[in-house]
Write an enzyme that holds these catalytic residues in place. Structure first.
Site, PDB file in Angstrom:
ATOM      1  N   CYS A  97      -0.745   8.065   5.660  1.00 57.80           N
ATOM      2  CA  CYS A  97      -1.983   7.904   6.262  1.00 57.80           C
ATOM      3  C   CYS A  97      -1.474   7.829   7.882  1.00 57.80           C
ATOM      4  O   CYS A  97      -2.634   7.601   8.654  1.00 57.80           O
ATOM      5  CB  CYS A  97      -2.827   6.746   5.847  1.00 57.80           C
ATOM      6  SG  CYS A  97      -3.085   6.893   4.098  1.00 57.80           S
ATOM      7  N   THR A  98      -0.444   8.174   8.288  1.00 58.11           N
ATOM      8  CA  THR A  98      -0.064   8.238   9.542  1.00 58.11           C
ATOM      9  C   THR A  98       0.000   6.919  10.453  1.00 58.11           C
ATOM     10  O   THR A  98      -0.112   6.865  11.648  1.00 58.11           O
ATOM     11  CB  THR A  98      -0.718   9.326  10.482  1.00 58.11           C
ATOM     12  OG1 THR A  98      -2.066   9.086  10.762  1.00 58.11           O
ATOM     13  CG2 THR A  98      -0.575  10.584   9.624  1.00 58.11           C
ATOM     14  N   GLU A  99      -0.098   5.862   9.819  1.00 58.97           N
ATOM     15  CA  GLU A  99      -0.391   4.662  10.447  1.00 58.97           C
ATOM     16  C   GLU A  99       0.885   3.639  10.764  1.00 58.97           C
ATOM     17  O   GLU A  99       0.814   2.568  11.382  1.00 58.97           O
ATOM     18  CB  GLU A  99      -1.503   3.840  10.176  1.00 58.97           C
ATOM     19  CG  GLU A  99      -1.470   2.827   9.210  1.00 58.97           C
ATOM     20  CD  GLU A  99      -1.472   3.430   7.833  1.00 58.97           C
ATOM     21  OE1 GLU A  99      -1.636   2.835   6.863  1.00 58.97           O
ATOM     22  OE2 GLU A  99      -1.328   4.539   7.785  1.00 58.97           O
ATOM     23  N   THR A 145     -12.344   0.079   1.091  1.00 57.83           N
ATOM     24  CA  THR A 145     -12.656  -1.138   1.292  1.00 57.83           C
ATOM     25  C   THR A 145     -13.673  -1.318   2.332  1.00 57.83           C
ATOM     26  O   THR A 145     -14.562  -2.241   2.309  1.00 57.83           O
ATOM     27  CB  THR A 145     -11.303  -1.956   1.734  1.00 57.83           C
ATOM     28  OG1 THR A 145     -10.789  -1.278   2.744  1.00 57.83           O
ATOM     29  CG2 THR A 145     -10.617  -2.120   0.386  1.00 57.83           C
ATOM     30  N   PRO A 183      -6.778   3.854   7.042  1.00 56.47           N
ATOM     31  CA  PRO A 183      -8.291   4.705   7.097  1.00 56.47           C
ATOM     32  C   PRO A 183      -9.379   3.675   6.520  1.00 56.47           C
ATOM     33  O   PRO A 183     -10.454   4.106   6.750  1.00 56.47           O
ATOM     34  CB  PRO A 183      -7.919   5.696   5.954  1.00 56.47           C
ATOM     35  CG  PRO A 183      -6.289   5.916   6.143  1.00 56.47           C
ATOM     36  CD  PRO A 183      -5.765   4.565   6.085  1.00 56.47           C
ATOM     37  N   ASN A 219       3.905   7.520   7.190  1.00 59.11           N
ATOM     38  CA  ASN A 219       3.572   7.480   5.859  1.00 59.11           C
ATOM     39  C   ASN A 219       2.444   8.475   5.594  1.00 59.11           C
ATOM     40  O   ASN A 219       2.065   9.373   6.268  1.00 59.11           O
ATOM     41  CB  ASN A 219       3.000   6.052   5.769  1.00 59.11           C
ATOM     42  CG  ASN A 219       1.649   5.696   6.285  1.00 59.11           C
ATOM     43  OD1 ASN A 219       1.425   6.030   7.344  1.00 59.11           O
ATOM     44  ND2 ASN A 219       0.875   4.808   5.682  1.00 59.11           N
ATOM     45  N   GLY A 274       1.387   4.750  -2.145  1.00 61.68           N
ATOM     46  CA  GLY A 274       1.417   6.117  -1.583  1.00 61.68           C
ATOM     47  C   GLY A 274       2.901   6.212  -0.867  1.00 61.68           C
ATOM     48  O   GLY A 274       3.168   5.083  -0.563  1.00 61.68           O
ATOM     49  N   SER A 331       0.748  -1.216  -0.022  1.00 61.61           N
ATOM     50  CA  SER A 331      -0.075   0.149   0.086  1.00 61.61           C
ATOM     51  C   SER A 331       0.941   1.188  -0.152  1.00 61.61           C
ATOM     52  O   SER A 331       0.433   2.212  -0.780  1.00 61.61           O
ATOM     53  CB  SER A 331      -0.790  -0.115   1.367  1.00 61.61           C
ATOM     54  OG  SER A 331      -1.743  -1.021   1.177  1.00 61.61           O
ATOM     55  N   CYS A 332       1.830   1.472   0.852  1.00 58.09           N
ATOM     56  CA  CYS A 332       2.456   2.616   1.046  1.00 58.09           C
ATOM     57  C   CYS A 332       3.842   2.365   1.238  1.00 58.09           C
ATOM     58  O   CYS A 332       4.340   1.038   1.580  1.00 58.09           O
ATOM     59  CB  CYS A 332       1.982   3.245   2.297  1.00 58.09           C
ATOM     60  SG  CYS A 332       0.586   4.159   2.117  1.00 58.09           S
TER      61      CYS A 332
END
Length: 777
Positions: free
Chosen positions: A460-462, A661, A657, A458, A260, A231-232
């Protein structure tokens, strides 16, 4: 009334009103509370021409059902989904050349696999790893009735974004086939003697909507002409011209494949810094960010959308003030970058200075390295960004910061800390960003701190994993066998990769399947690491060394509503604490079992997993924090097993986030509260109403919406979860545009004090925020 119905093969049939009745009965089966006559009246109103097609009839049913969706009658969204399903079944059957029946809407599975492999749409591994008989067995295992779990928006999203089409854009794959192909591809390297059972288990998890795979996996698994499955990514940019441009190239390559990107720029020298002794020659980080902005726009993600890049900078960097204004809509456009996202890296000391209304000093990282003389064990120069507050005293960030402040040879900009915080909050209210990244909290909780430092998160901050820049060592001409080549040698840094999937809490928890679900999810994520082929080699290498994964969750508000728990309550805080402890326990145990089977990750030695500190630092083994679902004794046993056998994955838990999905699964996104009881999906010619999941006279009382909720309760729940999440959470703050500055500041201070590692967007009804779908899990 129509006279003639035209079928896809141009056959003409006389219009039969009784078939409209039969169609209505079929899509309303099990939805007895819905009024069939209202639906049929709406359909007839749309069928006024003499000649109509079968697809027009299906569309009339779909649109008529959607028009009836309200908060009081939300189940019309399932009737609309069934009508869309019928149309989808017919299209796939026509495109693939088989007859679809109401009791057998799917075609044969093996011809689909073999034909799409031959066409170059599916990957050859699907035929190489599985025999014809095995594929037929898996095809027989497909349960088409699970298509009825989708509501309209979920099915539409799945159809438009994820189902496989041929090169002419015609749909070839049906929903359950997509899940089975994903399962087959993720398990194709597993030992032959258990491969089929693992495929069936992964299919069970996905097809029952107990979990969702991340968007890149959903989109690309099993497909040949597609991007990768992760994903990232997070890159750390070296402070050199070669490093900056090399990083930009890597980011472009990953963005092209749908990833991302997070980029840490804290090592890049500030504006006015010297270059090779020439004073005041550096242009600082802003021009490089603008270059990344151009890369994000020009190198789109698989031709579908512009790239998504987030840049992070330390709050003590000399360029921070210009950085905070990057996305504002006024001022000098030469200093703006509207298409990227940005985050601020914040040490505890800054938040203390904000509270105390003290001064804050900004430094150039290049000058700090030259002047202060700090070195690591290998003799490499260190800057302020290379320290964090593990404890007060020797080697801590606050000590090094004090040394820098006390050094008269070091230039600095001094401003009140509260003024910087005001700039942060102003930008957040206008643009939704910057994100807040609490570096000391992150690194104190890092189970792999023996092997590095985490500079930022990243997009999305996770995701929070060790980072370091890739350094170009040398470039030389080499002649071999009469051929002259330019050979570039690089020392690979830790280039972070995140591999994601998520538990559907509102389905998995009530069904009591977590114990079965988490192990197969962990295996699916771990297999992505071995299957994925990442073009950027340092990312591929980092992925293999740490084998990091990010299991997440969505549907939290949906679950709380089903359980009758109010968001703003101590009961909700306690429930979060207990539930996420259980998930974490199952996750670590699953990774440990995989380590027994396949070996632990290469950098396990020296980690907090190996020495047991991971468990003691979180209070799992001291007997003072006995969990509701996991006992202290169970934690002690797991601690001993991990120390003996290791874990397969260096990091495991990250809450993404889940934008698209969670829509497919028909639930609330991630850990967010519900946005509205009745939201709308805007299309070109109409709006689709989307009620809250499982909305009823019972649940409506527990669906207090996001902007009505006291955000301090959301922070309390996030803090309860954070103890169990070894990475981060995509945690949003929902505020009204007229929030008072002191109240907004109080929320940030609460989040920091409560131990959150980051905050994601600041959401206001006045803002429209376009998120990265790659990271949306």
């Amino acid at each position: 009334m129509p006279q003639t119905v035209i079928k896809p093969n141009n056959r003409q049939l006389a219009f039969d009103p009784s078939r409209i009745e039969a169609y209505a009965d079929r899509i309303l089966e099990g939805l007895e509370s819905l009024d069939k006559e209202r639906l049929i009246r709406g359909v007839h109103a749309k069928l006024r021409r003499n000649e109509i097609t079968g697809e027009e009839i299906s569309n009339a049913f779909t649109m008529s059902a959607l028009e009836l969706v309200t908060k009081e009658e939300p189940n019309w969204k399932y009737a609309a989904a069934r009508s869309l399903l019928t149309s989808l079944y017919k299209k796939a059957a026509f495109n693939r050349g088989y007859k679809a029946y109401s009791d057998r809407p799917y075609g044969a599975f093996y011809p689909l696999i073999s034909d799409l492999v031959k066409q170059g749409i599916y990957r050859e591994e699907l035929l190489e790893a599985y025999t014809k008989e095995q594929i037929e067995e898996l095809g027989a295992h497909i349960d088409y009735t699970r298509d009825l779990l989708f509501d309209y928006i979920g099915l539409l999203t799945l159809t438009e974004r994820y189902l496989t089409t041929d090169f002419d854009g015609r749909v070839m794959e049906l929903p359950q086939e997509r899940y089975m192909v994903i399962a087959m591809y993720l398990m194709h390297k597993e030992p032959a003697d258990k491969r089929l059972e693992l495929v069936k288990e992964a299919y069970w998890a996905m097809s029952n909507l107990y979990m969702t795979a991340a968007t890149p996996t959903m989109s690309n698994a099993g497909k040949k002409v597609a991007g990768q499955l992760s994903s990232c990514f997070i890159d750390t940019v070296d402070d050199s011209l070669e490093g900056i441009f090399d990083s930009n190239t890597d980011i472009a390559r990953l963005s092209k494949m749908g990833g991302g990107i997070g980029v840490y720029l804290g090592k890049v020298r500030a504006r006015g810094s010297d270059i090779r002794g020439h004073k005041n020659t550096s242009s600082g980080v802003i021009p490089w960010i603008r270059q990344l902005n151009n890369t994000a726009v020009s190198v789109d993600q698989l031709g579908t959308r512009k790239g998504a890049v987030a840049v992070y900078l330390d709050v003590f960097h000399k360029d921070i003030l210009a950085f905070l204004d990057l996305k504002l809509n006024n001022g000098d456009e030469r200093m703006r970058a509207h298409d990227i996202f940005h985050g601020v890296v914040i040490p505890d000391l800054f938040m203390e200075a904000v509270e105390a209304r003290g001064d804050w000093h900004l430094f150039d990282p290049h000058e700090v390295k030259k002047t202060m003389g700090w070195k690591d064990a290998q003799g490499r120069a260190l800057g302020l960004e290379d320290f964090y507050d593990e404890k007060f005293g020797e080697g801590s960030f606050r000590q090094k910061y004090a040394e820098a402040v006390a050094n008269p040879a070091l230039s600095r900009i001094t401003v009140p800390a509260i003024d910087i915080m005001k700039r942060i909050m102003k930008s957040q209210l206008e643009t939704g960003t910057p994100y807040m990244f609490y570096k000391d909290t992150v690194n104190r909780a890092n189970p792999n701190r023996a092997h590095g430092i985490i500079y930022c998160s990243n997009l999305c901050t996770e995701i929070m994993q060790n980072q370091s820049p890739t350094v170009i060592e040398q470039e030389e001409l080499v002649t071999k066998d009469g051929q002259t080549r330019i050979v570039i040698s690089k020392i690979p840094g830790d280039f972070v990769v995140c591999n994601l999937n998520s538990i559907h809490l509102a389905r998995a928890v009530p069904a009591g399947v977590l114990e079965r679900l988490v192990p197969i999810q962990t295996r699916m994520l771990d297999n992505v690491i071995d299957i994925n082929n990442i073009e950027v080699l340092q990312a591929q290498y980092t992925n293999s060394q740490y084998r990091a994964i990010g299991l997440g969750t969505f549907g939290l508000h949906h679950l709380l509503a089903l359980e009758g728990i109010r968001w703003e309550s101590d009961e909700a805080v306690a429930y979060n604490d207990a539930l996420y402890e259980k998930i974490n326990y199952l996750l670590i145990k699953s990774s440990m079992e995989l380590a027994k089977e396949k070996g632990y990750y290469p950098k396990f030695k020296g980690s907090d997993w190996e020495n047991g500190n991971y468990f003691t630092l979180r209070g799992y083994t001291d007997g003072e924090h006995e969990g509701k679902f996991v006992t202290t004794e169970q934690w002690r046993e797991l601690q001993a097993e991990v120390q003996k056998h290791g874990v397969r994955n260096a990091w495991m838990f990250a809450i993404a986030p889940n934008g698209s999905t969670s829509i497919i699964a028909g639930s609330t996104a991630s850990i967010d509260p519900l946005y509205d009881l009745l939201s709308y999906e805007e299309k070109t010619t109409y709006k689709i109403a989307n009620p809250a999941p499982d909305l009823s006279e019972k649940t409506i009382w527990y669906y207090k919406t996001a902007f009505m909720i006291d955000q301090n309760w959301s922070i309390k729940m996030a803090a309860a979860r954070q103890r169990h999440v070894d990475q981060g959470q995509s945690f949003n703050l929902y505020v009204r545009p007229d929030i008072h500055a002191k109240d907004f500041l109080a929320l940030h201070l609460h989040a920091w004090r409560a131990g959150l590692k980051s905050t994601y967007y600041v959401r206001s009804r006045a803002l429209t925020i376009e998120e990265c779908e790659s990271c949306a899990s």
